[in-house]
Scaffold this active site. Structure first.
Site, PDB file in Angstrom:
ATOM      1  N   ARG A  54       0.698  -1.166  -0.005  1.00 24.02           N
ATOM      2  CA  ARG A  54      -0.065  -0.164   0.099  1.00 24.02           C
ATOM      3  C   ARG A  54       0.828   1.279  -0.084  1.00 24.02           C
ATOM      4  O   ARG A  54       0.454   2.315   0.189  1.00 24.02           O
ATOM      5  CB  ARG A  54      -1.085  -0.240   1.192  1.00 24.02           C
ATOM      6  CG  ARG A  54      -1.776  -1.352   1.146  1.00 24.02           C
ATOM      7  CD  ARG A  54      -3.061  -0.915   0.269  1.00 24.02           C
ATOM      8  NE  ARG A  54      -3.425  -2.315  -0.116  1.00 24.02           N
ATOM      9  CZ  ARG A  54      -3.815  -2.710  -1.239  1.00 24.02           C
ATOM     10  NH1 ARG A  54      -3.669  -1.815  -2.283  1.00 24.02           N
ATOM     11  NH2 ARG A  54      -4.393  -3.846  -1.763  1.00 24.02           N
ATOM     12  N   HIS A 113       8.962  -6.591  -6.606  1.00 26.56           N
ATOM     13  CA  HIS A 113       7.501  -6.008  -7.001  1.00 26.56           C
ATOM     14  C   HIS A 113       7.299  -4.746  -6.367  1.00 26.56           C
ATOM     15  O   HIS A 113       7.291  -4.483  -5.305  1.00 26.56           O
ATOM     16  CB  HIS A 113       6.216  -6.973  -6.768  1.00 26.56           C
ATOM     17  CG  HIS A 113       5.279  -6.533  -7.653  1.00 26.56           C
ATOM     18  ND1 HIS A 113       4.560  -5.494  -7.740  1.00 26.56           N
ATOM     19  CD2 HIS A 113       4.359  -7.682  -8.219  1.00 26.56           C
ATOM     20  CE1 HIS A 113       3.576  -5.519  -8.251  1.00 26.56           C
ATOM     21  NE2 HIS A 113       3.442  -6.722  -8.888  1.00 26.56           N
ATOM     22  N   HIS A 127       3.355  -2.402 -12.019  1.00 26.23           N
ATOM     23  CA  HIS A 127       2.024  -2.242 -12.832  1.00 26.23           C
ATOM     24  C   HIS A 127       2.204  -0.862 -13.292  1.00 26.23           C
ATOM     25  O   HIS A 127       2.248   0.162 -12.727  1.00 26.23           O
ATOM     26  CB  HIS A 127       0.828  -2.201 -12.031  1.00 26.23           C
ATOM     27  CG  HIS A 127       0.769  -3.484 -11.317  1.00 26.23           C
ATOM     28  ND1 HIS A 127      -0.451  -3.764 -10.306  1.00 26.23           N
ATOM     29  CD2 HIS A 127       1.311  -4.510 -11.242  1.00 26.23           C
ATOM     30  CE1 HIS A 127      -0.185  -5.122  -9.841  1.00 26.23           C
ATOM     31  NE2 HIS A 127       0.733  -5.472 -10.450  1.00 26.23           N
ATOM     32  N   GLU A 161       4.377  -4.946 -16.120  1.00 26.43           N
ATOM     33  CA  GLU A 161       3.512  -6.117 -15.994  1.00 26.43           C
ATOM     34  C   GLU A 161       2.220  -6.017 -17.045  1.00 26.43           C
ATOM     35  O   GLU A 161       1.803  -5.029 -17.071  1.00 26.43           O
ATOM     36  CB  GLU A 161       3.197  -6.181 -14.534  1.00 26.43           C
ATOM     37  CG  GLU A 161       2.293  -7.574 -14.512  1.00 26.43           C
ATOM     38  CD  GLU A 161       2.116  -7.910 -12.939  1.00 26.43           C
ATOM     39  OE1 GLU A 161       2.671  -7.460 -11.990  1.00 26.43           O
ATOM     40  OE2 GLU A 161       1.072  -8.808 -12.893  1.00 26.43           O
ATOM     41  N   ASP A 169       1.455 -11.946 -17.065  1.00 28.85           N
ATOM     42  CA  ASP A 169       0.899 -12.393 -15.864  1.00 28.85           C
ATOM     43  C   ASP A 169      -0.254 -13.291 -16.650  1.00 28.85           C
ATOM     44  O   ASP A 169      -1.234 -12.677 -17.193  1.00 28.85           O
ATOM     45  CB  ASP A 169       0.362 -11.284 -15.003  1.00 28.85           C
ATOM     46  CG  ASP A 169      -0.549 -11.846 -13.550  1.00 28.85           C
ATOM     47  OD1 ASP A 169      -1.577 -12.692 -13.813  1.00 28.85           O
ATOM     48  OD2 ASP A 169      -0.216 -11.531 -12.610  1.00 28.85           O
ATOM     49  N   HIS A 200      -3.972 -11.950 -15.803  1.00 28.61           N
ATOM     50  CA  HIS A 200      -4.276 -10.739 -16.133  1.00 28.61           C
ATOM     51  C   HIS A 200      -4.370 -10.804 -17.801  1.00 28.61           C
ATOM     52  O   HIS A 200      -5.135 -10.087 -18.329  1.00 28.61           O
ATOM     53  CB  HIS A 200      -3.044  -9.687 -15.984  1.00 28.61           C
ATOM     54  CG  HIS A 200      -2.883  -9.553 -14.402  1.00 28.61           C
ATOM     55  ND1 HIS A 200      -1.792  -8.707 -14.214  1.00 28.61           N
ATOM     56  CD2 HIS A 200      -3.529  -9.893 -13.529  1.00 28.61           C
ATOM     57  CE1 HIS A 200      -1.905  -8.622 -12.873  1.00 28.61           C
ATOM     58  NE2 HIS A 200      -3.070  -9.274 -12.414  1.00 28.61           N
ATOM     59  N   GLU A 208       1.302 -16.344  -7.846  1.00 22.42           N
ATOM     60  CA  GLU A 208       0.726 -15.261  -6.817  1.00 22.42           C
ATOM     61  C   GLU A 208      -0.693 -15.723  -6.870  1.00 22.42           C
ATOM     62  O   GLU A 208      -1.851 -15.040  -6.956  1.00 22.42           O
ATOM     63  CB  GLU A 208       0.599 -13.816  -7.860  1.00 22.42           C
ATOM     64  CG  GLU A 208       1.966 -13.428  -8.129  1.00 22.42           C
ATOM     65  CD  GLU A 208       1.763 -11.988  -8.978  1.00 22.42           C
ATOM     66  OE1 GLU A 208       1.131 -12.176  -9.925  1.00 22.42           O
ATOM     67  OE2 GLU A 208       2.319 -10.950  -8.729  1.00 22.42           O
TER      68      GLU A 208
HETATM   69 ZN    ZN Z   1      -3.181  -9.523 -10.521  1.00 19.38          ZN
HETATM   70 FE    FE Z   2       1.115 -10.370 -11.290  1.00 16.90          FE
HETATM   71 FE    FE Z   3       1.699  -7.458 -10.085  1.00 11.03          FE
END
Ligand code: ZN
Ligand code: FE
Ligand code: FE
Length: 276
Positions: free
Chosen positions: A37, A67, A107, A142, A176, A179, A256
């Site tokens: 966060r 990450h 991201h 990503e 991903d 995703h 993940e």
């Molecule tokens: Zn995700």
């Molecule tokens: Fe991911």
């Molecule tokens: Fe991610």
């Protein structure tokens, strides 16, 4: 040998995290550079990092993935949010020099109504400010599910960002699986076709890592909800195809999935046994 690991907590230090990875059969891992966060990064302890590097070497770890926090938005319309993105990324990359030669995944961002073109321009602009010739970390964009106003919902959008960055040699992509499937790329029914699209738009040589997740929702749902392997719309068969594909099999794979460590251990065991 399959390079596989999962997302882990670095709260107890790098050495402790590395030991846990070995215990669950992993030979790579991913960790947040700071609280997901946002907030400040934890102090790095030289001895702890050295302990980790020694262990990673002994156990033949592949490339690691650091990450960036989820709150990092490199194309925000708010100056203070952009400022955090700039400072956090710069600082994270400096700290990653203690673990040289690995990956920093982020991201790309959410354009929050400014439009994807403006988002792409801002993200590339920020990367142009912070990437240095000396850094040994490769920064990964990503692939996103296209939830809300996410930038990076298509291979073309990622390609546009890369095209605007000067130090392209410092950039790669992390695919991903949740995703992209959720974003409308059918890696279950037509993995070959999706990889061709990736190659045409971005170039497969930029693909550096895979986040291996099942998807709670179907093709093109744009929801970004990860499922445990085999429990989502991708299913085990598609997952096995992905980890065994000649163009993917040498990459680091990182889970993940919604799991505790024991669940990750089980997924890793199945994957190691099942690679074609
Ligand atoms: Zn995700
Ligand atoms: Fe991911
Ligand atoms: Fe991610």
């Amino acid at each position: 040998m399959l390079t596989i690991g999962c997302h882990m907590s670095v709260a107890k230090g790098f050495t402790a995290m590395g030991k846990q990875a070995v215990e669950i059969g992993a030979n790579t891992l991913q960790f947040f550079t700071r609280n997901p966060r946002g907030g400040n990064a934890k102090e790095l302890k030289e001895e702890d990092v050295q302990g980790f590097l020694k262990l990673a070497k002994e156990h033949g770890f592949g490339k690691l993935i650091a990450h960036a926090p989820y709150t990092l938005n490199a194309c925000s319309d708010k100056p203070e949010v952009l400022d955090f993105a700039r400072r956090a990324m710069k600082e994270d990359l400096e700290r990653l020099e203690y673990l040289p030669g690995n990956y920093y995944n982020f991201h790309p961002g959410s354009h929050v109504g400014q439009g994807s073109q403006e988002g792409i321009r801002k993200i590339a602009g920020l990367l142009n400010e912070i990437l240095t010739k000396e850094q040994r970390t490769t920064v990964l964009l990503e692939t996103m599910a296209g939830k809300g106003s996410e930038v990076g919902r298509s291979f073309e959008e990622l390609a546009e960002i890369i095209a605007l960055v000067e130090r392209k040699e410092k950039l790669g992509v992390c695919l991903d699986t949740c995703h992209v499937f959720d974003g409308g790329y059918d890696i279950k029914g037509n993995l070959e076709g999706v990889l061709e699209k990736f190659d045409c738009a971005i170039g497969l040589e930029r693909l550096k890592a895979v986040h291996l997740n099942d998807s709670m929702y179907g093709l093109g749902s744009h929801k970004d909800r990860h499922a445990r392997l085999g429990e989502g719309h991708l299913g085990w068969e598609a997952v096995f195809q992905i980890i065994s594909h000649p163009k993917l099999k040498e990459l680091p794979f990182c889970l993940e999935t919604p799991n505790e460590l024991s669940g990750y251990a089980e997924e890793i065991r199945i994957l190691r046994e099942s690679r074609l």
